[in-house]
Structure formats: C-alpha cells, structure tokens
Design an enzyme around this catalytic site. Structure first.
Site, PDB file in Angstrom:
ATOM      1  N   CYS A  19      -5.139  -2.957 -12.156  1.00 38.33           N
ATOM      2  CA  CYS A  19      -4.976  -2.966 -10.699  1.00 38.33           C
ATOM      3  C   CYS A  19      -5.939  -1.987 -10.028  1.00 38.33           C
ATOM      4  O   CYS A  19      -6.489  -1.090 -10.666  1.00 38.33           O
ATOM      5  CB  CYS A  19      -3.531  -2.659 -10.302  1.00 38.33           C
ATOM      6  SG  CYS A  19      -3.119  -0.912 -10.189  1.00 38.33           S
ATOM      7  N   ASP A  75      13.984 -11.683  -6.869  1.00 37.58           N
ATOM      8  CA  ASP A  75      13.478 -10.864  -5.773  1.00 37.58           C
ATOM      9  C   ASP A  75      14.155  -9.524  -5.855  1.00 37.58           C
ATOM     10  O   ASP A  75      15.307  -9.420  -6.301  1.00 37.58           O
ATOM     11  CB  ASP A  75      13.761 -11.495  -4.405  1.00 37.58           C
ATOM     12  CG  ASP A  75      15.145 -11.148  -3.901  1.00 37.58           C
ATOM     13  OD1 ASP A  75      16.105 -11.765  -4.393  1.00 37.58           O
ATOM     14  OD2 ASP A  75      15.277 -10.241  -3.064  1.00 37.58           O
ATOM     15  N   CYS A  92      -5.088   1.777 -10.463  1.00 37.03           N
ATOM     16  CA  CYS A  92      -5.424   2.345 -11.772  1.00 37.03           C
ATOM     17  C   CYS A  92      -6.935   2.415 -11.983  1.00 37.03           C
ATOM     18  O   CYS A  92      -7.428   3.283 -12.688  1.00 37.03           O
ATOM     19  CB  CYS A  92      -4.753   1.551 -12.888  1.00 37.03           C
ATOM     20  SG  CYS A  92      -2.979   1.883 -12.969  1.00 37.03           S
ATOM     21  N   ASP A 136      16.290 -15.814   3.597  1.00 38.27           N
ATOM     22  CA  ASP A 136      17.709 -15.727   3.254  1.00 38.27           C
ATOM     23  C   ASP A 136      18.527 -16.288   4.416  1.00 38.27           C
ATOM     24  O   ASP A 136      17.980 -16.700   5.438  1.00 38.27           O
ATOM     25  CB  ASP A 136      18.097 -14.289   2.920  1.00 38.27           C
ATOM     26  CG  ASP A 136      17.863 -13.352   4.087  1.00 38.27           C
ATOM     27  OD1 ASP A 136      17.592 -13.831   5.210  1.00 38.27           O
ATOM     28  OD2 ASP A 136      17.936 -12.135   3.889  1.00 38.27           O
ATOM     29  N   HIS A 149       0.431  -0.885  -7.259  1.00 37.01           N
ATOM     30  CA  HIS A 149       0.457  -0.882  -8.724  1.00 37.01           C
ATOM     31  C   HIS A 149       1.730  -1.530  -9.260  1.00 37.01           C
ATOM     32  O   HIS A 149       1.686  -2.347 -10.186  1.00 37.01           O
ATOM     33  CB  HIS A 149       0.343   0.548  -9.258  1.00 37.01           C
ATOM     34  CG  HIS A 149       0.724   0.661 -10.707  1.00 37.01           C
ATOM     35  ND1 HIS A 149      -0.152   0.368 -11.729  1.00 37.01           N
ATOM     36  CD2 HIS A 149       1.913   0.960 -11.307  1.00 37.01           C
ATOM     37  CE1 HIS A 149       0.470   0.497 -12.895  1.00 37.01           C
ATOM     38  NE2 HIS A 149       1.721   0.861 -12.667  1.00 37.01           N
ATOM     39  N   CYS A 180      -3.819  -1.067 -17.387  1.00 38.12           N
ATOM     40  CA  CYS A 180      -3.578  -1.790 -16.137  1.00 38.12           C
ATOM     41  C   CYS A 180      -4.900  -2.075 -15.427  1.00 38.12           C
ATOM     42  O   CYS A 180      -5.780  -1.220 -15.361  1.00 38.12           O
ATOM     43  CB  CYS A 180      -2.657  -0.973 -15.234  1.00 38.12           C
ATOM     44  SG  CYS A 180      -2.297  -1.789 -13.670  1.00 38.12           S
TER      45      CYS A 180
END
Lengths: 432, 432
Positions: A344, A304, A347, A130, A372, A342
């Site tokens: 991930c 973002d 999980c 930024d 997650h 899920c």
C-alpha cells in the site's frame, strides 16, 4: 477434506477480472472451487441484479455521517475519511451509505431529483444502503416499536418521527443503491426470551411490506435480514420464512453485539447451512480479520465493519502478525514500514516511527493508517477468494493463522471449532 | 512599458521543465522576460544551493503541527491535511516545516540521527524551515527577549526555555531543510517607534550569529529576514545591513499583520527595489490570490500562507471570479463544479451541491476543497510565471483582475497604485 458447500464470496474480484463489473439482465455462470479436487459451477440468474457483490469495506458515508451525529456527544475530533477516488484506487467496489443520515441530508427527494446517490457522489461502482433502523434505535432517546413501524424522537431536533418499512424502502429507492436492506425489528444481540421472539416474528411479517413497497425490483436488490439472536430455533424459523421470499440475497443480522464467539460462529454456520447456495450472504457489522477468514470459510460472501478505520484512528494497524499499536513508545525507533510485505501507499512511503510521531496529532496520519488497514482487508479477501479458486484454501487458512497468532502462539478455541465445522484442518505448529 | 527589474519568481517550474529539480554545486543560467520586448539572462551561482525555490504552498507540517499545539485551546475539530503524495501530485516542490514543533517532536537529535526530515517524511523535493521564533512568541504566555536570545515558557509544560540564534540554526541544521530562516526579533507589524527600532537592530546583530552557527553552508541555504514594520527608514537600514551579508536569498518579514494594504505593497516594493536581483525573495505569510499576483509583479519569488487551506476548512473555495462560499444555501442546487475551467480532481469529480451538503460535516469535504484551493494557487503561479516567460504578463494581469473582481466591478485602489508602480497598465473595463 473440505466440503462445505457455499464459497461464493468475493465475486466482484472474479467479475473484475473479466471487466464486467456492471451486469444487468444477464445470466452469468461462475465457477468456485468447492473442495480441493473438484470444480463446480453455480448458475446465477442475475436478471434482478445490477451486479454481483463484494466485501463491503468502504463505509465512507456510514462513518462520516454517523460521526456527524455523534460528534456533539463524544467524537469532536473529526479525523480523516478517505475520498471516493482513494476507495476506487483501493479496488473497493461497494460502498455503504446510511439511509437515515442521507434522508436527513441531502434528503431522499433531492437525491431522486439529481439522479441518485451514485451520480451525486460520482461513484460508478456499487452502493449498499441500510434500512435506517439501526441508527434510529441507537441514536434516539425515545423509541417505540409498534406493528405499524418505529416511533422515535429525532436526534436532530427532538421532534417525534415515524418510520415504517414502506418509508425505508421508499427512501432507499430514491437513493438508488444497488443493494437495499429491509427494515427489521432490531434488538440487542444478547436479548433472550419473549422480546427476541417478538422481534423475530415482526421482522418476518414486515418483509412482505418491504417487498411490496419496493418499486424498482429490476434495478435494485432487496436483502431480508435474518434475526433471532443466538437462539437456534428462532433463527431457523426466521430463515425458513425469509428464504421462502426468494430474495436476491440475504443478510445475517443481530450478531457482533457482545455475544460469545462460540455462539457467534455457530449461528453464522447455521445460517449459511440454511441459506440458498446461489445467493450472496452478507454478515452485518463483522469484523476483525480473523472473523472474516473464519466466516468466509463458513460460507459468508459480504461483510461490513467500521473497525478497520476506527481502530486506525486510535493508532492500530493491521499486519499479518496481528495488530500493531503505533502509539507504543518502542515504535519511535522503528524505521521500517508497518508491514514489510504490504504494497500500500502508506507502507511504500512511511515508517512506523513517522506514524508514531504523527498519529493522534496529525489527521493525515489517521488517514494513512486507515488507508493501510483497508488495503490490508481488501487484499486479505482477494487472496482468500483466490485460494478457493486455486483449491488452496486449506493452505491459505493455515498460513494466515500461523502468522496471525505468531506472538500469542495459540489459536482461540472458537476458531479451532469453527474450522473443524468448515472441514478445514489446522495442521501447523507455532515456531518456538 | 513594463520595466520593473525583478521577475525571477516561480523558478521551480522552469527547472522542472528540464528535469533538474535538485541542483547542487552547479552554475545555472535562467532567462526571464523582463519586459515585453526583450529577454535577459540572470546568472545564478548555485554553488551553495541545493535547488532553486518555489512558491511555498504546501505547509503541511506547519498547519498540522501548529494545530496540534492550538488544539487544546480552540481548534479541536481536526480537519484533514493533505498527504505528501497528494502534494507531490499537485506539483508542489517545497514544503514548510515548523522548527519549533519539529524540535519538540520528534526532536532535532532524532531527525539528525535518522538522516533528516526529507528522509523521515519521505519527501524528495524541497523543505523550508522557519526559525521557531514566531511560534515561540505567539504561543508562549511569558516571553522576554534579551540580547542573548528569547526566554519563554514552554506552551507544552510551562517550563522556562531559552532560544538563541545558535539554537535555532543548530536545530535547522539537524532537520536538514533546503532553506533555513534566521532567528530574528519578531514584533507586531503595526508596532511603531523605539521597540520596532530595537527589534530591527537586534535582527541585524543576530544575523552574524545565525551565519556563524550555520554548519552546512554548502548544503543548506540561510535566508535573513528583513524587518522594520512599515517604517521606510528602518526597512532601508535593515536591507542595507542584511544585503551586505551576501546571503543565498532574502525574506521580507513583518508584513501581513494587520497593516494597511497601501503600506503593505509600498514596503514590498521598497524591499524588492533594494534586494539583489539575482537572489530569490520570499514574502512571508502572504497571502490572498490578489496579493500573490500584485507582489509577484513587484518582484517577489516565494510565498507561504495557511489561508488557502484554512479558508477551505471554513467552506470557501477559490475561483477565477473570487471566493465561492460553499455553505450558502443557494449552493445546494448547483450541480456544476466549483470552477468550470479547473482541472483538479475535486472539480473533475464533485459538484458544488455535493460539497455544500458535506462541508463542515465530513472531513473529506474539507480535504477536497483544500486540494482544490492549493491546485488553484499553484496553477495561478504557474500561469503567471509562464506569462512572464512569454512576454504576456500585462495581458495576464488584466485578465486575472477582470475576472477576479467581476462581481465587485471595482479594483481596490491599492492594487491600482501597486500596478502603476510595477508599470503594468490596467486597460480593461468591467462588463455591465
């Protein structure tokens, strides 16, 4: 059926498939399905790009450096960030760094000397920085904006400092991010009247100084930021002026700051209508999963937000059925994962009950839920993009909202209105 | 040359090679090189073991749960723990859990109901639980020890609580750890005279109650803890009494509590001389890398300590040349890894300069250094054990100390004395 023109978001997934993440001085033709019956190509001249961009969902530096400055005020309980290795494994390909904090430590000169931030933090994918303006205004007690630049007191030692567009761009050149943001005049989203007009006009005047100061035009991409709050006329003025600069990409700033959601989506829609169809559009500071789906349908490419990891630290996990509050006592006996579907690591390994018993007490739990949530969002964007390529966006969106509002059994009016503008029919009904 | 009899440490590496981490009701013959010329087998009856044990270098639960209780006092800055997945990747095969904290949350009844801690935290390797006595004494303001048990005020809500050996063992049975520790009468290491004698005798009397209360003799292994401070006669008394119980393994407690290092190693040596050669010996709360090398040579098999991760949080990394303080300003320009020869993910990805700029500000940095330190220790133990199997322990130890004290150019006297007792000749000289 579905004819909104701009659907170039999430290109990096597309690029990834062909294993050409780093494109430089090369012309690339990318096909996007623009409606359900027809494919059409956009012709991108990537000569000034190092790569094409992604959903920004990995603001590791942003979160942590920001917290460093906040910590003495209110955020003493440092919770866990993710390592760059984990971000890589999550298929994140774009990180956000805060110029303001990086300029303070390790410093622009230092980063330039050691070959830039990519090398220093060993991140081989993309980085966005930024301008530093936002932190400056939000962290400083004293802040005065003049035509020359921004005068403010250092949050570190209170000394008076001065930041001009030239300074911001110079530091971002030293950092070496793939995407740089132009310094603009930041005001509160809901500001009305003269101050907003001044900010908008100054942002336009400053863009030339930003561009002029940019010394690595062939290596780094500078995005102007469209300002104008929720004032349609100011937005149009700003859009016309900035578009004339023919930048590599454009950001929509000054939203997600407390405005009404009906104003929010209409401004996004206005901007994506005006902005060039062959340039990436980055909506700054957004947002919730439903915001991403809506705004992607309206033509946004990049996002973002700190929400996914911040809310994880407070014990909230994303699921296809909305937010799951892990601290509710009823979670203690739930031995299943956060989300059955899920894939991930969290999980796969841990139950809701385990997280209930550890969240807020063990930083590892915050880490697991952050992981997650990021997985959820990156996966959401991947599937969303794929549905456009497959010509199944309408089904995807219907399926998403039917699940997402399963418990409320009601879709917010602003989403209905935005979907109508995007020419996406919401055809489902909630199960009784 | 080198004839100290007990070198059974780090068995899990051995077992790992044969892919039989979980051994249950099986007789296993393990060979250890006992001196440089001769191999000899120990015959282990593992019928009451679920597995044979490891260096305990992964006290995730210990660290984090402990911090949870401490945090309101002094430890507000929660830093990063490692995930169980990371511990698995580090080849850690034994975690330490605090019974006291686990009993408070999620609770023994709950853990029993959901199938034990292994299942609940999805950890397929070994777990060791302490008795809960240490936290009780160290965290409680009011604490009174009687023959029946320990009366103390709950650090959580101040209410009066009572813990007997039966209670500790019952909770540990519910947790289901592979190794359980007997509740003992814990006193300060440097305590002398009557109080130490009472503690020692009570520990011996309580061991029968611990064993009697143990309801899963075929699934979980109960270690008595040898007490007696730095008093040789009390240690001998305690050793003789506890050895007569024919336990699955033995712990040496009451050390690393501020005693002189000369006392420390002599007590360790006394205990390993007395303890059965075919049972694992666990030295509690130790320690520094040099302590591990010395005590392994004296015949210790298992260790646990928070030092590696605690010191990481304060910015100290382990290297073969001793400790590297990452916060020293001279580190800023060091673009190499912590240790050139280290194969850990932190050393593969990040420079000392990067860690210098982030340690103490980003929790991710603490995490990276913790990871490195654990990798260092597990690797140290692996190589140490391998050198025994290869008959090259003397070379290994010489090489270790020559590097470790490279900058001091001097080996502490207690280490020289301990190595002499272990019949290991230190033959090197430091480079000028």
């Amino acid at each position: 059926m579905y004819e909104k023109k701009k659907y170039s978001f999430q290109f990096y997934y597309f690029i990834q498939q062909f294993n050409i993440v780093f494109i430089f001085k090369q012309t690339l033709k990318i096909y996007c399905t623009q409606n359900h019956k027809q494919s059409q190509g956009f012709n991108f001249n990537t000569s000034s790009w190092r790569s094409i961009y992604a959903c920004i969902y990995a603001s590791r530096h942003q979160r942590n450096n920001k917290r460093f400055f906040f910590q003495k005020k209110k955020d003493k309980n440092l919770k866990k960030g993710l390592t760059s290795e984990e971000m890589e494994n999550l298929n994140c390909r774009l990180l956000l760094g805060n110029t303001y904090h990086l300029a303070y430590q390790p410093g622009g000169d230092f980063l330039e000397k050691v070959g830039g931030l990519h090398k220093y933090m060993n991140w081989k994918y993309n980085i966005l920085t930024d301008s530093g303006g936002f932190q400056m205004v939000s962290l400083s007690k004293l802040c005065e904006i003049t035509e020359e630049g921004v005068r403010f007191s250092s949050p570190v030692d209170g000394s008076e400092m001065f930041l001009r567009p030239e300074d911001s761009v110079h530091t971002q050149n030293q950092i070496g991010a793939d995407i740089m943001m132009a310094l603009d005049d930041v005001v509160q989203t809901t500001t009305q009247g003269e101050r907003m007009k001044i900010a908008c006009e100054r942002t336009v005047r400053w863009i030339d100084r930003n561009i002029e100061a940019h010394k690595k035009q062939n290596e780094q991409n500078l995005y102007p930021i469209v300002q104008g709050g929720i004032d349609f006329e100011l937005r149009k003025y700003c859009l016309e002026q900035l578009i004339s600069k023919d930048a590599a990409g454009y950001a929509i700033g000054g939203l997600a700051g407390g405005e009404d959601k009906q104003d929010f989506w209409r401004i996004v829609n206005l901007c994506t209508d005006y902005l060039p169809k062959d340039k990436p559009v980055y909506l700054m500071g957004v947002g919730y999963p439903e915001d991403l789906v809506v705004c992607a349908c309206l033509g946004v490419d990049q996002f973002d937000c700190v929400f996914s990891t911040r809310t994880a630290r407070f014990g909230t996990a994303f699921t296809k059925y909305g937010f799951l509050k892990l601290k509710n006592s009823e979670r203690q006996l739930d031995l299943g994962p956060i989300d059955d579907d899920c894939g991930c690591e969290t999980c796969k390994r841990f139950s809701v009950s385990f997280l209930y018993n550890t969240i807020g007490k063990e930083e590892t739990a915050c880490h697991l839920v952050s992981y997650h949530n990021l997985y959820y969002l990156l996966n959401l964007m991947k599937n969303l993009r794929q549905s456009i390529l497959d010509g199944t966006l309408q089904q995807f969106v219907n399926n998403f909202f039917k699940n997402y509002y399963k418990y409320e059994k009601k879709i917010p009016q602003w989403i209905k209105d935005a979907m109508e503008a995007a020419k996406i029919n919401l055809t489902f009904t909630f199960d009784e």
